[in-house]
Design an enzyme around this catalytic site. Structure first.
Site, mmCIF file in Angstrom:
data_model
loop_
_atom_site.group_PDB
_atom_site.id
_atom_site.type_symbol
_atom_site.label_atom_id
_atom_site.label_comp_id
_atom_site.label_asym_id
_atom_site.label_seq_id
_atom_site.Cartn_x
_atom_site.Cartn_y
_atom_site.Cartn_z
ATOM 1 N N LYS A 32 7.552 2.256 -1.505
ATOM 2 C CA LYS A 32 8.134 3.560 -1.257
ATOM 3 C C LYS A 32 7.899 3.835 0.230
ATOM 4 O O LYS A 32 6.764 4.035 0.669
ATOM 5 C CB LYS A 32 7.473 4.617 -2.148
ATOM 6 C CG LYS A 32 8.205 5.970 -2.137
ATOM 7 C CD LYS A 32 7.769 6.779 -0.962
ATOM 8 C CE LYS A 32 8.436 8.143 -0.924
ATOM 9 N NZ LYS A 32 8.089 8.873 0.323
ATOM 10 N N GLY A 38 -2.771 8.117 1.532
ATOM 11 C CA GLY A 38 -2.162 9.384 1.932
ATOM 12 C C GLY A 38 -3.070 10.560 1.616
ATOM 13 O O GLY A 38 -4.295 10.439 1.612
ATOM 14 N N SER A 39 -2.465 11.691 1.313
ATOM 15 C CA SER A 39 -3.210 12.932 1.126
ATOM 16 C C SER A 39 -3.844 13.008 -0.258
ATOM 17 O O SER A 39 -3.416 12.337 -1.202
ATOM 18 C CB SER A 39 -2.280 14.128 1.311
ATOM 19 O OG SER A 39 -1.344 14.198 0.248
ATOM 20 N N GLY A 61 -1.068 14.554 -2.683
ATOM 21 C CA GLY A 61 -0.039 13.611 -3.109
ATOM 22 C C GLY A 61 -0.601 12.486 -3.938
ATOM 23 O O GLY A 61 -0.021 12.082 -4.957
ATOM 24 N N GLY A 62 -1.745 11.950 -3.520
ATOM 25 C CA GLY A 62 -2.342 10.845 -4.254
ATOM 26 C C GLY A 62 -2.792 11.241 -5.638
ATOM 27 O O GLY A 62 -2.625 10.483 -6.601
ATOM 28 N N GLU A 93 -6.083 5.745 -1.805
ATOM 29 C CA GLU A 93 -6.974 6.207 -0.752
ATOM 30 C C GLU A 93 -6.483 7.591 -0.353
ATOM 31 O O GLU A 93 -5.370 7.727 0.157
ATOM 32 C CB GLU A 93 -6.942 5.250 0.437
ATOM 33 C CG GLU A 93 -7.844 5.678 1.581
ATOM 34 C CD GLU A 93 -7.583 4.898 2.848
ATOM 35 O OE1 GLU A 93 -7.581 5.525 3.930
ATOM 36 O OE2 GLU A 93 -7.358 3.676 2.766
ATOM 37 N N CYS A 124 -8.016 7.431 9.125
ATOM 38 C CA CYS A 124 -8.611 7.863 7.865
ATOM 39 C C CYS A 124 -10.133 7.842 7.921
ATOM 40 O O CYS A 124 -10.790 8.471 7.079
ATOM 41 C CB CYS A 124 -8.107 7.002 6.711
ATOM 42 S SG CYS A 124 -8.280 5.227 6.990
ATOM 43 N N GLU A 183 -11.432 17.729 4.945
ATOM 44 C CA GLU A 183 -10.833 16.967 6.040
ATOM 45 C C GLU A 183 -9.750 17.785 6.734
ATOM 46 O O GLU A 183 -8.931 18.442 6.087
ATOM 47 C CB GLU A 183 -10.226 15.669 5.500
ATOM 48 C CG GLU A 183 -9.559 14.815 6.569
ATOM 49 C CD GLU A 183 -8.867 13.585 5.994
ATOM 50 O OE1 GLU A 183 -8.556 12.672 6.775
ATOM 51 O OE2 GLU A 183 -8.641 13.539 4.760
#
Length: 509
Positions: A166, A221-222, A225-226, A245, A282, A375
């Site tokens: 994606k 990603g975030s 979203g994750g 992650e 990250c 974060e």
């Protein structure tokens, strides 16, 4: 309804560059996944797989100028950084090719029957097989190393799994270019182009995680979203592994003795780490515990000078820029928070680096300062000044899982005197990589590497960097009592493939 266009955008200006593609429909996602499934057999031969990975690396290097130019136009990360990242990506592909050739990842174990054991042991032969089609969700901040040809893709292909990527909306044009290079490398070895699928669009990402032929997924990603994709993977009629992650604060603890010994060097090093890549790593150190002392003051002064000399930079997209500016402003407004160097908006399209300070006691218990333990993506860190060791420990005890945790010790503490071993023990439960007298930015691609950590750093205990990342896309299977003539070559007594294995309890190389 016409499919939504996918545009390449210049983050330096916010203007659209070109239309790259259109967002994939559910039917197109289905066709892409099925094409990947059909290509699975072409990856069965390990020799073909390793050759494919090496050819992919060669062709990415040959297309370096075009790829780096496209990446810089879409990410503003700069040719130097991107050239290095592409080199890392190619090294990673070749490293996995070597792992495939060696074969130890198959984890072959053979036990012959033993009637004298209690209970008796039958003939057992164990190894690992590929899971199937892997969905890969690209990251924004590493357009090569964590994107179409990145670690998730490389490790999945090495395991014998086709991938459907994606694409990240921040670099769609680059994604198309890299996918084309990988497919050309596949064609050179008779592997169907469907072995590397590519889809665009938010809804396409949802359809992908739900597809019944997708056997596992990797995500960078975030947290928001994750977690949504993780929940979707778990809610399927047949749940699948989701290796995500998501987010990390990457705390740093500086002892009083370390600050007294080299405050200026630590301050300068921290500035370089937290502003590297405009703070978009990250593993950026987002929380620093520094002593409230004269040595701590020297450290903060050094950090102030170094960060003040940092030029404003462009973030990966304007949404991230807006979130950064709003996030640092909200944090700076909290009581007892100071801004020795104020982070925030640079110009219309840039952000300026900075850091905040706060008494550590404000973070040692629940309250309005909780936001400082989340974060903030971009060039900012929080320096929490602690009065004593107990206060620092209280803050550490409240932290969720992280990718990294760092401790800076004096030379005597590093030699084992004082609380050095105790501090390592305190940091170990909250991170996947614990550093001593270093900085977390920079994740070496090496067999011993681990890039992961307790939730929310990752959703599993695996790594997305290093040789053992291949284990995410494999599952063990055991054959019991199977005649030699029926066994795969990997499990036969004569070991025709020359694989490392454990044979009747003995390790054979």
């Amino acid at each position: 309804m016409a499919a939504a266009p996918v545009w390449s955008v210049d983050p330096r200006t916010g203007k659209q560059r070109e239309q790259v593609a259109v967002e994939a429909t559910a039917q197109e996602v289905d066709a892409t996944v099925r094409a990947a499934q059909d290509a699975r057999g072409a990856l069965a031969d390990r020799t073909v797989r390793s050759a494919f990975l090496r050819t992919a690396a060669d062709r990415l290097e040959s297309a370096k100028d075009q790829l780096v130019e496209a990446a810089d136009a879409e990410t503003a990360l700069g040719p130097v950084r991107l050239t290095g990242e592409l080199a890392r990506t190619c090294y990673q592909l070749r490293a996995f090719a070597g792992i495939v050739d060696e074969g130890a990842f198959l984890d072959v174990v053979i036990n012959h029957p033993d009637a004298t054991a209690t209970p008796p042991i039958p003939d057992l032969r164990r190894y690992k097989v590929s899971l199937g089609v892997v969905a890969v969700y690209s990251a924004s901040n590493f357009p090569f190393a964590f994107s179409v040809a990145g670690g998730d893709t490389a490790s999945a292909l090495a395991a014998g799994c086709p991938v459907v990527v994606k694409a990240h909306p921040d670099h769609p044009a680059l994604s198309e270019l890299v996918a084309a290079v990988l497919r050309s490398a596949a064609a050179a070895h008779g592997i169907p182009a469907g072995v590397v699928g590519l889809v665009h669009g938010f809804e396409a990402g949802i359809e992908l995680i739900k597809h019944p032929l997708v056997a596992a997924a990797g995500f960078t990603g975030s947290v928001r979203g994750g977690r949504a994709l993780f929940d979707a993977a778990a809610a399927r009629p047949v749940p699948i592994p989701f290796h995500g992650e998501l987010g990390s604060l990457n705390p740093v603890l500086i002892t009083e003795a370390a600050a007294a010994e080299r405050a200026e060097a630590i301050g300068t090093g921290l500035a370089g780490s937290m502003t590297l890549g405009v703070g978009q790593f990250c593993v950026k150190p987002g929380l620093v515990l520094a002593p409230q002392s004269a040595a701590g003051d020297r450290l903060v002064k050094s950090l102030t000078e170094a960060v003040s000399d940092t030029e404003a930079g462009v973030l990966l997209d304007h949404r991230m820029r807006d979130n950064f500016v709003a996030g640092v402003a909200e944090r700076a407004e909290l009581p007892d928070v100071d801004s020795p160097v104020t982070p925030g908006a640079g110009s219309q399209h840039t952000v300026s680096a900075g850091f905040l300070t706060v008494p550590a006691q404000k973070l040692a218990a629940e309250g309005e300062h909780e936001l400082l333990l989340e974060e903030c993506f971009g060039p900012v860190t929080v320096v929490a000044r602690y009065e004593d060791e107990a206060e620092a420990t209280a803050v550490l005890s409240r932290l969720p899982g992280n990718l990294t945790a760092t401790v800076h010790l004096s030379s005597e503490e590093a030699a084992g005197e004082g609380r050095g071993p105790e501090l390592l023990a305190e940091l170990t439960p909250i991170a996947g990589r614990v550093l001593v007298n270093g900085w977390p930015t920079g994740v070496a691609v090496a067999p011993a590497q681990h890039h992961g950590g307790p939730y929310p750093a990752t959703t599993s205990t695996s790594t997305s960097v290093g040789g053992t990342a291949i284990e995410r896309w494999l599952r063990p299977v055991v054959y019991q009592g199977a005649p030699e003539a029926l066994l795969p070559a990997e499990l036969r007594d004569e070991n025709p493939l020359g694989l490392p294995r454990r044979f009747n309890g003995l390790l054979e190389r």
